[in-house]
Scaffold this motif. Structure first.
Motif, PDB file in Angstrom:
ATOM      1  N   ARG A 120      32.473  50.930  22.204  1.00  0.00           N
ATOM      2  CA  ARG A 120      32.532  50.032  21.052  1.00  0.00           C
ATOM      3  C   ARG A 120      32.559  48.557  21.458  1.00  0.00           C
ATOM      4  NH1 ARG A 120      37.576  50.788  17.031  1.00  0.00           N
ATOM      5  NH2 ARG A 120      37.401  48.869  15.852  1.00  0.00           N
ATOM      6  N   PHE A 121      33.185  48.277  22.580  1.00  0.00           N
ATOM      7  CA  PHE A 121      33.317  46.877  23.004  1.00  0.00           C
ATOM      8  C   PHE A 121      32.329  46.485  24.101  1.00  0.00           C
ATOM      9  CE2 PHE A 121      37.093  47.458  20.572  1.00  0.00           C
ATOM     10  CZ  PHE A 121      37.309  46.217  19.995  1.00  0.00           C
ATOM     11  N   GLY A 122      31.326  47.322  24.306  1.00  0.00           N
ATOM     12  CA  GLY A 122      30.275  46.996  25.275  1.00  0.00           C
ATOM     13  C   GLY A 122      30.792  46.868  26.696  1.00  0.00           C
ATOM     14  N   LEU A 123      31.766  47.688  27.046  1.00  0.00           N
ATOM     15  CA  LEU A 123      32.357  47.594  28.380  1.00  0.00           C
ATOM     16  C   LEU A 123      32.087  48.833  29.224  1.00  0.00           C
ATOM     17  CD1 LEU A 123      35.806  45.996  27.378  1.00  0.00           C
ATOM     18  CD2 LEU A 123      34.010  44.882  28.690  1.00  0.00           C
ATOM     19  N   THR A 124      31.198  49.697  28.743  1.00  0.00           N
ATOM     20  CA  THR A 124      30.972  50.956  29.454  1.00  0.00           C
ATOM     21  C   THR A 124      30.501  50.716  30.891  1.00  0.00           C
ATOM     22  OG1 THR A 124      30.459  51.997  27.358  1.00  0.00           O
ATOM     23  CG2 THR A 124      29.772  53.181  29.332  1.00  0.00           C
ATOM     24  N   ASP A 125      29.584  49.762  31.072  1.00  0.00           N
ATOM     25  CA  ASP A 125      29.066  49.515  32.425  1.00  0.00           C
ATOM     26  C   ASP A 125      30.139  48.958  33.360  1.00  0.00           C
ATOM     27  OD1 ASP A 125      26.641  50.417  31.627  1.00  0.00           O
ATOM     28  OD2 ASP A 125      25.743  48.425  31.322  1.00  0.00           O
ATOM     29  N   ALA A 126      31.080  48.237  32.790  1.00  0.00           N
ATOM     30  CA  ALA A 126      32.119  47.608  33.614  1.00  0.00           C
ATOM     31  C   ALA A 126      33.394  48.447  33.668  1.00  0.00           C
ATOM     32  CB  ALA A 126      32.449  46.229  33.048  1.00  0.00           C
ATOM     33  N   ALA A 127      33.339  49.626  33.060  1.00  0.00           N
ATOM     34  CA  ALA A 127      34.554  50.428  32.842  1.00  0.00           C
ATOM     35  C   ALA A 127      35.348  50.710  34.111  1.00  0.00           C
ATOM     36  CB  ALA A 127      34.184  51.758  32.179  1.00  0.00           C
ATOM     37  N   ASP A 128      34.640  50.892  35.233  1.00  0.00           N
ATOM     38  CA  ASP A 128      35.339  51.322  36.436  1.00  0.00           C
ATOM     39  C   ASP A 128      35.530  50.210  37.455  1.00  0.00           C
ATOM     40  OD1 ASP A 128      35.780  54.002  35.522  1.00  0.00           O
ATOM     41  OD2 ASP A 128      33.597  54.243  35.666  1.00  0.00           O
ATOM     42  N   ARG A 129      35.352  48.984  36.940  1.00  0.00           N
ATOM     43  CA  ARG A 129      35.671  47.832  37.782  1.00  0.00           C
ATOM     44  C   ARG A 129      37.067  47.324  37.429  1.00  0.00           C
ATOM     45  NH1 ARG A 129      30.899  44.161  36.259  1.00  0.00           N
ATOM     46  NH2 ARG A 129      32.548  42.580  36.317  1.00  0.00           N
ATOM     47  N   LYS A 130      37.746  46.752  38.431  1.00  0.00           N
ATOM     48  CA  LYS A 130      39.065  46.171  38.136  1.00  0.00           C
ATOM     49  C   LYS A 130      38.917  45.042  37.117  1.00  0.00           C
ATOM     50  CE  LYS A 130      41.454  47.330  42.289  1.00  0.00           C
ATOM     51  NZ  LYS A 130      42.036  46.957  43.548  1.00  0.00           N
ATOM     52  N   ALA A 131      39.880  44.960  36.221  1.00  0.00           N
ATOM     53  CA  ALA A 131      39.818  43.930  35.182  1.00  0.00           C
ATOM     54  C   ALA A 131      39.833  42.530  35.799  1.00  0.00           C
ATOM     55  CB  ALA A 131      40.966  44.102  34.206  1.00  0.00           C
ATOM     56  N   ALA A 132      40.372  42.407  36.998  1.00  0.00           N
ATOM     57  CA  ALA A 132      40.400  41.112  37.686  1.00  0.00           C
ATOM     58  C   ALA A 132      38.995  40.551  37.873  1.00  0.00           C
ATOM     59  CB  ALA A 132      41.087  41.263  39.046  1.00  0.00           C
ATOM     60  N   THR A 133      37.985  41.422  37.912  1.00  0.00           N
ATOM     61  CA  THR A 133      36.614  40.958  38.142  1.00  0.00           C
ATOM     62  C   THR A 133      35.882  40.639  36.840  1.00  0.00           C
ATOM     63  OG1 THR A 133      35.579  43.148  38.028  1.00  0.00           O
ATOM     64  CG2 THR A 133      36.505  42.489  40.167  1.00  0.00           C
ATOM     65  N   TYR A 134      36.541  40.821  35.703  1.00  0.00           N
ATOM     66  CA  TYR A 134      35.886  40.576  34.405  1.00  0.00           C
ATOM     67  C   TYR A 134      35.810  39.077  34.109  1.00  0.00           C
ATOM     68  CZ  TYR A 134      36.398  45.521  32.930  1.00  0.00           C
ATOM     69  OH  TYR A 134      36.318  46.869  32.818  1.00  0.00           O
ATOM     70  N   SER A 135      34.814  38.719  33.332  1.00  0.00           N
ATOM     71  CA  SER A 135      34.743  37.329  32.848  1.00  0.00           C
ATOM     72  C   SER A 135      35.795  37.140  31.757  1.00  0.00           C
ATOM     73  CB  SER A 135      33.354  37.049  32.269  1.00  0.00           C
ATOM     74  OG  SER A 135      33.219  37.750  31.048  1.00  0.00           O
ATOM     75  N   GLY A 136      36.044  35.889  31.390  1.00  0.00           N
ATOM     76  CA  GLY A 136      37.031  35.606  30.341  1.00  0.00           C
ATOM     77  C   GLY A 136      36.725  36.347  29.052  1.00  0.00           C
ATOM     78  N   GLY A 137      35.446  36.376  28.685  1.00  0.00           N
ATOM     79  CA  GLY A 137      35.049  37.041  27.438  1.00  0.00           C
ATOM     80  C   GLY A 137      35.270  38.546  27.509  1.00  0.00           C
ATOM     81  N   MET A 138      34.929  39.132  28.667  1.00  0.00           N
ATOM     82  CA  MET A 138      35.117  40.586  28.823  1.00  0.00           C
ATOM     83  C   MET A 138      36.595  40.940  28.774  1.00  0.00           C
ATOM     84  SD  MET A 138      32.475  41.085  31.920  1.00  0.00           S
ATOM     85  CE  MET A 138      32.588  42.845  32.202  1.00  0.00           C
ATOM     86  N   ARG A 139      37.397  40.097  29.415  1.00  0.00           N
ATOM     87  CA  ARG A 139      38.833  40.337  29.454  1.00  0.00           C
ATOM     88  C   ARG A 139      39.425  40.286  28.036  1.00  0.00           C
ATOM     89  NH1 ARG A 139      41.903  37.583  34.384  1.00  0.00           N
ATOM     90  NH2 ARG A 139      39.852  37.894  35.281  1.00  0.00           N
ATOM     91  N   ARG A 140      38.939  39.314  27.273  1.00  0.00           N
ATOM     92  CA  ARG A 140      39.424  39.169  25.901  1.00  0.00           C
ATOM     93  C   ARG A 140      39.014  40.387  25.077  1.00  0.00           C
ATOM     94  NH1 ARG A 140      43.814  36.862  24.809  1.00  0.00           N
ATOM     95  NH2 ARG A 140      43.922  36.279  22.652  1.00  0.00           N
ATOM     96  N   ARG A 141      37.795  40.850  25.295  1.00  0.00           N
ATOM     97  CA  ARG A 141      37.324  42.048  24.583  1.00  0.00           C
ATOM     98  C   ARG A 141      38.167  43.256  24.939  1.00  0.00           C
ATOM     99  NH1 ARG A 141      31.820  40.711  25.959  1.00  0.00           N
ATOM    100  NH2 ARG A 141      31.526  42.714  26.938  1.00  0.00           N
ATOM    101  N   LEU A 142      38.460  43.377  26.251  1.00  0.00           N
ATOM    102  CA  LEU A 142      39.299  44.494  26.685  1.00  0.00           C
ATOM    103  C   LEU A 142      40.688  44.369  26.050  1.00  0.00           C
ATOM    104  CD1 LEU A 142      39.869  47.000  28.401  1.00  0.00           C
ATOM    105  CD2 LEU A 142      40.389  45.488  30.335  1.00  0.00           C
ATOM    106  N   ASP A 143      41.186  43.132  26.007  1.00  0.00           N
ATOM    107  CA  ASP A 143      42.498  42.868  25.428  1.00  0.00           C
ATOM    108  C   ASP A 143      42.546  43.304  23.958  1.00  0.00           C
ATOM    109  OD1 ASP A 143      44.992  41.935  26.079  1.00  0.00           O
ATOM    110  OD2 ASP A 143      44.603  39.899  25.393  1.00  0.00           O
TER     111      ASP A 143
END
Ligand SMILES: Nc1ncnc2c1ncn2[C@@H]1O[C@H](COP(=O)(O)OP(=O)(O)OP(=O)(O)O)[C@@H](O)[C@H]1O
Ligand SMILES: [Mg+2]
Length: 252
Positions: A120-143
């Protein structure tokens, strides 16, 4: 329409400083309500009180029909909070973060819940990466995704787009609108007038401890004196309304 949040005569002081001096407002079920105010106005203080993290001073606050002071557990059951500072655990992957929260919320199928949120939040491709490697926008989406685990009826977003680039902001706005279309009540705080203008069904302006104006954008625009002698009729922007009410345009 049912009332989702009702605040009456709310006061709060930190030591000798009175931050909230009698705050009143109502939020209807299913609406997007934006609380607008400058730095230090007391927005986070209100969010903390409504989400049971901080005790109110005087006055009452009802969330989903329950008083925050006397029935905090009932309130917590109906809400989620995305705080001003991300709650994402950076050492975990996006998927692990979601699974952890789903387990904490005692959901029956944490993996499935995590998969759905990632999708739903378009994070499937990044799902198995540590959140530390996410961009600010991705982190906010995960949040935001984390706060939605368990389908809360009312969600609190404290400055959801502060620090995001324009593209990521628009993504968050889209998410908020989708949630609202699905019937979730959304209480958000912002310092961005355009954000309130874009998103909110109703806007309240917090200034010097009180709500000085509260209404739809159309209602707020009516409060502003109509442009008379202009050659081209110009609608006031929310920023102009805000500055006219707060009256501190050129004090710097
Ligand atoms: N724990 C605390 N102890 C003392 N003062 C506090 C505390 N928390 C907040 N304050 C003060 O209360 C006021 C309101 O703070 P609050 O965080 O609610 O503002 P805000 O509107 O969320 O601001 P911002 O836009 O910067 O997030 C500020 O003057 C702040 O310094
Ligand atoms: Mg704040």
């Amino acid at each position: 329409m049912e009332t989702a949040i009702e605040v009456k005569g709310l006061r709060k002081s930190y030591k000798d400083t009175e931050v909230l001096k009698g705050v009143d407002f109502k939020v209807k079920q299913g609406e997007i309500f934006a609380l607008l105010g400058s730095n230090g106005a007391g927005k986070t203080t209100i969010v903390k009180i409504l989400t049971t993290l901080l005790k109110p001073g005087e006055g009452t606050a009802n969330v989903n029909g329950f008083d925050v002071a006397s029935h905090p557990e009932k309130v917590r059951h109906a809400i989620s909070l995305t705080g001003q500072f991300a709650a994402v655990d950076e050492i975990l992957t996006g998927r692990e973060n979601l699974i952890m929260i789903a387990k904490l919320r005692h959901l029956t199928n944490p993996r499935q819940v995590a998969d759905n949120m990632l999708e739903r939040f378009g994070l499937t491709d990044a799902a198995d990466r540590k959140a530390a490697t996410y961009s600010g926008g991705m982190r906010r989406r995960l949040d935001i995704a984390l706060s939605l685990v368990g389908n809360p009826q009312i969600i609190f977003l404290d400055e959801p787009t502060t620090g995001l680039d324009p593209e990521a902001r628009i993504e968050v706005w889209k998410t908020v609108k989708e949630l609202s279309d699905g019937g979730t009540t959304i209480f958000l705080t912002t310092q961005y007038l355009d954000e309130a203008e874009q998103l909110a069904d109703r806007i309240a302006i917090l200034h010097e401890g009180r709500i000085i104006t509260d209404g739809t954008l159309a209602e707020l625009k009516k409060l502003f004196p109509p442009a008379k002698v202009e050659y081209v009729e110009k609608q006031p922007s929310l920023e102009e309304i805000f500055l006219a009410i707060v009256g501190k345009k050129e004090d710097k």
